[in-house]
Design a protein around this motif. Structure first.
Motif, short mmCIF file in Angstrom:
data_model
loop_
_atom_site.label_atom_id
_atom_site.label_comp_id
_atom_site.label_asym_id
_atom_site.label_seq_id
_atom_site.Cartn_x
_atom_site.Cartn_y
_atom_site.Cartn_z
N TRP A 159 0.82 -1.20 0.00
CA TRP A 159 0.00 0.00 0.00
C TRP A 159 0.86 1.27 0.00
CZ3 TRP A 159 -3.70 2.38 -1.77
CH2 TRP A 159 -4.19 3.55 -1.20
N LEU A 160 1.94 1.24 0.73
CA LEU A 160 2.85 2.39 0.73
C LEU A 160 3.34 2.67 -0.68
CD1 LEU A 160 5.45 3.33 3.32
CD2 LEU A 160 6.21 3.20 0.99
N MET A 161 3.66 1.61 -1.35
CA MET A 161 4.14 1.69 -2.73
C MET A 161 3.09 2.31 -3.64
SD MET A 161 6.42 0.67 -4.94
CE MET A 161 6.22 0.84 -6.71
N ALA A 162 1.87 1.81 -3.54
CA ALA A 162 0.79 2.30 -4.38
C ALA A 162 0.51 3.77 -4.08
CB ALA A 162 -0.47 1.48 -4.17
N LEU A 163 0.61 4.11 -2.80
CA LEU A 163 0.28 5.47 -2.35
C LEU A 163 1.31 6.49 -2.84
CD1 LEU A 163 -1.74 6.96 -0.52
CD2 LEU A 163 -0.25 6.46 1.40
N PHE A 164 2.57 6.10 -2.83
CA PHE A 164 3.61 7.11 -3.06
C PHE A 164 4.37 6.99 -4.37
CE2 PHE A 164 3.44 7.32 1.71
CZ PHE A 164 3.04 8.65 1.78
N TRP A 165 4.03 6.02 -5.20
CA TRP A 165 4.83 5.84 -6.41
C TRP A 165 4.86 7.10 -7.28
CZ3 TRP A 165 8.83 3.63 -8.07
CH2 TRP A 165 9.12 3.58 -9.44
N LEU A 166 3.72 7.69 -7.48
CA LEU A 166 3.66 8.87 -8.33
C LEU A 166 4.46 10.01 -7.73
CD1 LEU A 166 0.77 8.68 -10.41
CD2 LEU A 166 1.42 11.03 -10.03
N ASN A 167 4.31 10.15 -6.45
CA ASN A 167 5.06 11.14 -5.69
C ASN A 167 6.55 10.93 -5.85
OD1 ASN A 167 5.04 13.12 -3.46
ND2 ASN A 167 3.00 12.25 -3.20
N TYR A 168 6.94 9.67 -5.76
CA TYR A 168 8.34 9.31 -5.89
C TYR A 168 8.86 9.73 -7.26
CZ TYR A 168 12.38 6.25 -6.52
OH TYR A 168 13.63 5.77 -6.78
N LEU A 169 8.11 9.45 -8.28
CA LEU A 169 8.52 9.84 -9.63
C LEU A 169 8.66 11.35 -9.73
CD1 LEU A 169 6.23 7.60 -11.89
CD2 LEU A 169 8.69 7.37 -11.52
N GLU A 170 7.68 12.03 -9.21
CA GLU A 170 7.65 13.49 -9.34
C GLU A 170 8.85 14.15 -8.66
OE1 GLU A 170 4.00 15.13 -7.94
OE2 GLU A 170 3.89 16.56 -9.59
N VAL A 171 9.10 13.77 -7.43
CA VAL A 171 10.20 14.42 -6.71
C VAL A 171 11.55 13.98 -7.26
CG1 VAL A 171 8.85 14.68 -4.62
CG2 VAL A 171 10.38 12.72 -4.86
N GLY A 172 11.59 12.80 -7.88
CA GLY A 172 12.85 12.33 -8.45
C GLY A 172 13.13 12.94 -9.81
N GLY A 173 12.22 13.82 -10.26
CA GLY A 173 12.44 14.51 -11.52
C GLY A 173 12.06 13.67 -12.73
N GLU A 174 11.26 12.62 -12.50
CA GLU A 174 10.83 11.80 -13.63
C GLU A 174 9.42 12.15 -14.01
OE1 GLU A 174 12.24 7.64 -13.99
OE2 GLU A 174 12.39 7.76 -11.82
N GLU A 175 9.13 12.06 -15.28
CA GLU A 175 7.77 12.32 -15.73
C GLU A 175 6.90 11.09 -15.53
OE1 GLU A 175 6.57 14.49 -19.17
OE2 GLU A 175 8.65 15.06 -19.55
N LEU B 105 7.48 17.89 0.61
CA LEU B 105 8.48 17.69 -0.43
C LEU B 105 7.99 18.01 -1.83
CD1 LEU B 105 11.23 16.80 -1.26
CD2 LEU B 105 10.51 14.44 -1.10
N ALA B 106 6.96 17.30 -2.27
CA ALA B 106 6.52 17.44 -3.65
C ALA B 106 6.06 18.86 -3.95
CB ALA B 106 5.40 16.45 -3.94
N ALA B 107 5.36 19.46 -3.02
CA ALA B 107 4.88 20.83 -3.22
C ALA B 107 6.05 21.81 -3.26
CB ALA B 107 3.90 21.21 -2.13
N LEU B 108 7.01 21.60 -2.39
CA LEU B 108 8.16 22.51 -2.35
C LEU B 108 8.97 22.46 -3.64
CD1 LEU B 108 9.46 21.95 1.32
CD2 LEU B 108 8.28 23.96 0.42
N VAL B 109 9.28 21.26 -4.10
CA VAL B 109 10.08 21.18 -5.31
C VAL B 109 9.30 21.66 -6.53
CG1 VAL B 109 11.46 19.26 -4.42
CG2 VAL B 109 9.52 18.79 -5.90
N ALA B 117 16.24 21.09 -8.31
CA ALA B 117 17.54 20.65 -8.83
C ALA B 117 18.40 20.09 -7.70
CB ALA B 117 18.24 21.80 -9.52
N LEU B 118 18.42 20.79 -6.59
CA LEU B 118 19.18 20.32 -5.44
C LEU B 118 18.69 18.97 -4.98
CD1 LEU B 118 19.43 23.59 -3.27
CD2 LEU B 118 21.30 22.44 -4.47
N PHE B 119 17.36 18.85 -4.89
CA PHE B 119 16.82 17.60 -4.37
C PHE B 119 17.08 16.43 -5.31
CE2 PHE B 119 13.72 14.29 -3.84
CZ PHE B 119 13.88 14.01 -2.49
N VAL B 120 16.87 16.66 -6.59
CA VAL B 120 17.06 15.58 -7.56
C VAL B 120 18.50 15.07 -7.49
CG1 VAL B 120 17.17 15.02 -10.01
CG2 VAL B 120 15.20 16.24 -9.10
N ALA B 121 19.44 15.97 -7.38
CA ALA B 121 20.85 15.56 -7.27
C ALA B 121 21.04 14.69 -6.03
CB ALA B 121 21.75 16.79 -7.21
#
Lengths: 213, 213
Positions: A159-175, B105-109, B117-121
């Motif tokens: 469930w954690l995975m399902a909940l945050f996957w999109l978030n993870y992509l977004e903050v990691g700079g992935e589309e 996190l997501a909102a801030l970035v 950029a800092l966070f992605v690195a």
DNA sequence: ACTAGTTTAGAGTATACGCTCTATTTTTTT
DNA sequence: AAAAAAATAGAGCGTATACTCTAAACTAGT
């Protein structure tokens, strides 16, 4: 559908779009009204403030989500690889449509206790669904027997995975694309792989590109 | 340490506390200055705006984090259960100290490209660390051999978990305690369990209460 | 068609926010 | 000790925000 209801849902629709684009902080009630072409007074006739709009959006999301979940899992019942993955993709679709919400989730529930209560209830429901899907999978011989405690951990893991996957992509700079969503799905499969039964392993192997241990 | 540096770090310290308590949205530069007992003008002499304060906090967090990671993993090297769990707990300590950051996190970035950029690195660095820990574990016979692709999925699985566990607790209405942190640790172990080597399995079994498959 | 109730417009208001500017004090340099 | 530089105080300003209030327009039932 009365006129008021129509206006209400137009407000929600516009709010969702603006929130997704610019975040709830940057979007004011006046912005929403302007984007819709109605007056601030009108908007405030329907919603007392921004928080109430956000809560209404959440309720909508939750209700539609539950009914879609039922649609996917009712006919065949949960407990097979296909329905699990379909459910995961459905959740990701929701996470995308209401992406502002997951994006700001923690901050939103912090500043609005009422919303927090709503979310926690929904959160528990979701966990119960995952739990049920795992149990059904075991019953149908898709998963092996798993001790209760481990089952609990697996439930939360999924469930954690399902909940945050999109978030993870977004903050990691992935589309968010077909490909990145599919990767989330792959990770989900990886999580379940160790728990597949002998027979499930055999049938899954020849299908998708799941990697063996 | 010059006077300016001292004031700067006092500002950051106060800001962290206020942000953690009330969220970045509710806390203004004037609030920070007032809480500290300095004038707004003074604060603006040190930081041009709130975003700059947040970025400075992030840089601090990252730098201290990396150095603590080195301390934990340098002597013995990564690649054993103890250092992995210690690292996980360290990350959770950080997630707690700077909890406003992960919360928003997501909102801030989204609203600050420079911070993004800092966070992605930093995000990439963290992934590399996990990857390296897994590779080292295999080399030392703690993990079995794992195909590259699966190793990648496992890396992300672990990092996502470390990144969002606290967030997960918070939105689920659970408090952050020894017990809930330990549960996160347990889930982490569950994730790694299928990949342990025969010998590692034997030695781990008799130690903590890890559940066997 | 009349009327009561519902819905909408839009001007308006109090407040707080982010930030600036200048004057003053404190510290450092020579 | 004098001069230069750094640090701080605090009043104040333009703007945007969340929200209100009254009057007008529309809708529905009789």
């Amino acid at each position: 559908m009365s006129k008021a209801d129509r206006t209400k849902s137009r407000i929600l629709e516009t709010a969702i779009e603006l929130f997704n684009d610019r975040g709830t902080k940057a979007v004011t009630t006046n912005h929403i009204a302007a984007a819709l072409g109605i007056s601030p007074g009108n908007l405030y006739y329907h919603f007392r403030n921004k928080e109430e709009i956000i809560r209404a959006i959440f309720v909508q999301m939750h209700e539609v989500g539950v009914s879609e979940y039922r649609e996917i899992n009712d006919p065949r019942g949960p407990g097979n690889a296909a329905s699990m993955e379909e459910t995961f993709l459905m959740i990701q679709r929701f996470n995308w449509r209401y992406r502002f919400f997951k994006r700001e989730l923690a901050a939103l529930v912090q500043s609005d206790p009422e919303l927090k209560a709503l979310f926690v209830a929904s959160h528990r429901e979701h966990l119960a669904m995952v739990r049920q899907a795992i149990d059904a999978s075991i019953e149908q011989g898709f998963f092996r027997e798993i001790p209760l405690h481990l089952r609990e951990l697996l439930t939360e893991q999924i469930w954690l995975m399902a909940l945050f996957w999109l978030n993870y992509l977004e903050v990691g700079g992935e589309e968010v694309t077909e490909a990145t969503l599919a990767r989330g799905n792959e990770i989900l499969r990886t999580m379940m792989l160790p728990y597949l039964s002998e027979s499930a392993l055999r049938s899954v192997m020849q299908g998708s590109g799941v990697h063996t241990l």
